[in-house]
Scaffold this active site. Structure first.
Site, mmCIF file in Angstrom:
data_model
loop_
_atom_site.group_PDB
_atom_site.id
_atom_site.type_symbol
_atom_site.label_atom_id
_atom_site.label_comp_id
_atom_site.label_asym_id
_atom_site.label_seq_id
_atom_site.Cartn_x
_atom_site.Cartn_y
_atom_site.Cartn_z
ATOM 1 C CG ASN A 208 -0.233 -0.108 2.491
ATOM 2 O OD1 ASN A 208 0.524 0.773 2.853
ATOM 3 N ND2 ASN A 208 -0.432 -1.225 3.204
ATOM 4 C CE LYS A 334 -11.345 0.067 10.141
ATOM 5 N NZ LYS A 334 -10.564 0.840 9.200
ATOM 6 C CE LYS A 338 -8.584 -3.746 13.412
ATOM 7 N NZ LYS A 338 -7.382 -4.115 12.671
HETATM 8 O O1 PMT Z 1 2.798 6.081 6.577
HETATM 9 P P1 PMT Z 1 2.230 7.389 6.086
HETATM 10 O O2 PMT Z 1 2.461 7.593 4.616
HETATM 11 O O3 PMT Z 1 2.676 8.554 6.920
HETATM 12 O O4 PMT Z 1 0.638 7.308 6.250
HETATM 13 C C1 PMT Z 1 0.060 7.266 7.511
HETATM 14 C C2 PMT Z 1 -1.122 6.278 7.574
HETATM 15 C C3 PMT Z 1 -2.260 6.782 6.705
HETATM 16 C C4 PMT Z 1 -0.670 4.886 7.128
HETATM 17 C C5 PMT Z 1 -1.531 6.222 9.097
HETATM 18 O O5 PMT Z 1 -1.916 7.494 9.529
HETATM 19 C C6 PMT Z 1 -2.689 5.253 9.325
HETATM 20 O O6 PMT Z 1 -3.852 5.572 9.211
HETATM 21 N N1 PMT Z 1 -2.340 3.982 9.674
HETATM 22 C C7 PMT Z 1 -3.280 2.877 9.832
HETATM 23 C C8 PMT Z 1 -3.672 2.333 8.486
HETATM 24 C C9 PMT Z 1 -4.603 1.130 8.597
HETATM 25 O O7 PMT Z 1 -4.191 0.054 8.346
HETATM 26 O O8 PMT Z 1 -5.760 1.408 9.071
HETATM 27 P P2 PMT Z 1 -6.945 0.284 9.244
HETATM 28 O O9 PMT Z 1 -8.136 1.116 9.487
HETATM 29 O O10 PMT Z 1 -6.977 -0.634 8.077
HETATM 30 O O11 PMT Z 1 -6.517 -0.554 10.510
HETATM 31 C C10 PMT Z 1 -6.931 -0.213 11.834
HETATM 32 C C11 PMT Z 1 -5.813 -0.499 12.818
HETATM 33 O O12 PMT Z 1 -5.537 -1.913 12.850
HETATM 34 C C12 PMT Z 1 -4.515 0.170 12.496
HETATM 35 O O13 PMT Z 1 -3.926 0.636 13.676
HETATM 36 C C13 PMT Z 1 -3.688 -0.937 11.862
HETATM 37 O O14 PMT Z 1 -2.295 -0.739 12.070
HETATM 38 C C14 PMT Z 1 -4.187 -2.162 12.582
HETATM 39 N N2 PMT Z 1 -4.118 -3.407 11.800
HETATM 40 C C15 PMT Z 1 -4.663 -3.495 10.563
HETATM 41 C C16 PMT Z 1 -4.607 -4.681 9.869
HETATM 42 C C17 PMT Z 1 -3.987 -5.787 10.467
HETATM 43 N N3 PMT Z 1 -3.899 -6.924 9.824
HETATM 44 N N4 PMT Z 1 -3.456 -5.685 11.696
HETATM 45 C C18 PMT Z 1 -3.517 -4.527 12.380
HETATM 46 O O15 PMT Z 1 -3.038 -4.445 13.510
#
Ligand code: PMT
Length: 394
Positions: A208, A334, A338
């Site tokens: 991504n 979430k 989570k």
């Molecule tokens: O890295 P940059 O270019 O600075 O961009 C920053 C960002 C947009 C990546 C950052 O600000 C951000 O939003 N990170 C989380 C992205 C994400 O995966 O969001 P999500 O809504 O899909 O996941 C929710 C949470 O679960 C997140 O904390 C993620 O790290 C976590 N997760 C997700 C999938 C997974 N398999 N395991 C996890 O722990």
């Protein structure tokens, strides 16, 4: 106010005579762009390399070069400064300061100043290694002055070694570190940043757009505020902050393992990583042929946050929610599902927010509600996130 902000902070910058003087110009520009007030004092030999006019134009303030032209300037300038920075610091000035010689504006100002002092040596590598110079540096360090160590590389004399003055970014980081309250001291912080790569075959992967900037800003701010920081990072090209223990990973499985391995004694986990949500189900150990195409079957990646929130003695967990639209409801879902303590929502479709930008626009969501913040630097966002953490943990 952002605790690491340099706004209205007064830096007294001492410039001494070496070829690295030109780097002081960039340092002033960077300090001014962070809204710091800069006043420059120069030694006589530094004026052989660059004129006071350059620094006057860049700082917007009078430059002080001689102890007799403005009587008492060596007392009044240090009195009004928050920080004294010597960059570049020659072997000569280091020797003078270490032994109390005070015969020019820089050395007199040093003695009259009460507050944090930073010095950035610049010289030939043999001079830098010399035991006399090292003894003098130690004297200054023992007095509480902070050295921003020179870097290794090609030197002005054409030789190679350690002696190049630190880049402006490292000096600014030291400046911010000195002026920042250490309100995270004693805390162990684990930041997880960047994307993951999920391999289809040895040469192809799905991933991504995460650059790691948000997570790296969190790590930098935590260090500055006194925390012990481990940074688990997916593949990114940004430089990690100095002082963080960095664990590099590629895939979501490796990220999960690294988080588990580094969880011992951690007080706060910040999951800013964009873990790829899907992993190819049928990895091919040889490069797939392109003829005819193929259908890629994906399975969900391991959920790292859930794996941590499920354990008995778990750390405080800060998650992120990257959404394509103003979808606060999804972030709230979430947060509950989570088992996080709070979640940072960012709409990655907004201009200047989300992936690969230096800025972000966040909302912090917890069980009490939603706090919205304007677009600001990722560093500023990181400050806000740690302020929220401190309010929660009290
Ligand atoms: O890295 P940059 O270019 O600075 O961009 C920053 C960002 C947009 C990546 C950052 O600000 C951000 O939003 N990170 C989380 C992205 C994400 O995966 O969001 P999500 O809504 O899909 O996941 C929710 C949470 O679960 C997140 O904390 C993620 O790290 C976590 N997760 C997700 C999938 C997974 N398999 N395991 C996890 O722990």
């Amino acid at each position: 106010m952002n605790p690491s902000s340099l706004k209205n902070r007064h830096v007294l910058l001492a410039v001494t005579g070496g070829i690295a003087v030109y780097k002081a110009a960039e340092l002033i520009r960077r300090l001014r762009s962070e809204e710091a007030e800069v006043t420059v004092v120069m030694t006589e030999s530094s004026q052989r390399f660059i004129t006071p006019l350059t620094f006057e134009s860049l700082s917007g303030n009078k430059v002080y070069t001689d102890i007799f032209s403005v009587p008492m300037a060596h007392i009044t300038l240090p009195e009004s400064a928050d920080l004294f920075v010597i960059a570049p610091a020659t072997a000569n000035i280091i020797g003078k300061l270490a032994s109390g010689i005070a015969d020019d504006m820089v050395a007199l100002s040093f003695l009259a100043f009460r507050g944090p002092v930073i010095f950035a040596p610049a010289m030939n590598w043999r001079m830098y290694e010399h035991p006399v110079l090292q003894r003098n540096i130690k004297t200054l360090r023992d007095l509480g002055c902070q050295e921003v160590e020179p870097e290794e590389g090609e030197l002005a004399c054409g030789e190679y070694g350690v002696g190049r003055m630190a880049e402006a970014g490292r000096i600014i980081e030291a400046v911010k570190g000195c002026l920042t309250k250490k309100d995270l001291a004693g805390l162990k912080v684990l930041v997880v940043a960047g994307p993951t790569r999920e391999y289809i075959d040895p040469v192809r992967f799905i991933s991504n757009r995460s650059s790691g900037k948000m997570g790296y800003a969190l790590a930098g701010v935590a260090l500055r505020r006194g925390a012990d920081v481990t940074l688990v990072s997916g593949p990114v090209s940004v430089e990690p902050p100095l002082g963080a223990r960095v664990v590099r990973v590629e895939t979501s499985d490796e990220m999960l393992e690294a988080v588990k391995k580094n969880l011992g004694g951690v007080d706060v986990l910040l999951m800013a990583a964009a873990v790829a949500d899907f992993v190819p189900d049928d990895y091919s150990p040889v490069k797939r042929e392109k003829e005819g195409g193929f259908t890629l079957k994906l399975r969900p990646s391991p959920d790292i946050v859930k794996a941590v929130s499920g354990i008995r003695k778990r750390p405080f967990i800060v998650g992120f929610s990257a959404e394509t639209g103003p979808n606060i409801a999804k972030a709230k879902k979430k947060l509950g599902e989570k088992g996080m303590d709070f979640i940072v929502f960012n709409d990655v479709t907004l201009e200047g927010a989300g992936f690969d930008t230096d800025t972000n626009k966040i909302s912090v969501i917890d069980e009490d509600g939603v706090a919205d913040y304007p677009l600001m630097s990722k560093e500023g966002c990181a400050e806000i996130i740690f302020d929220h953490y401190l309010r929660h943990s009290r």
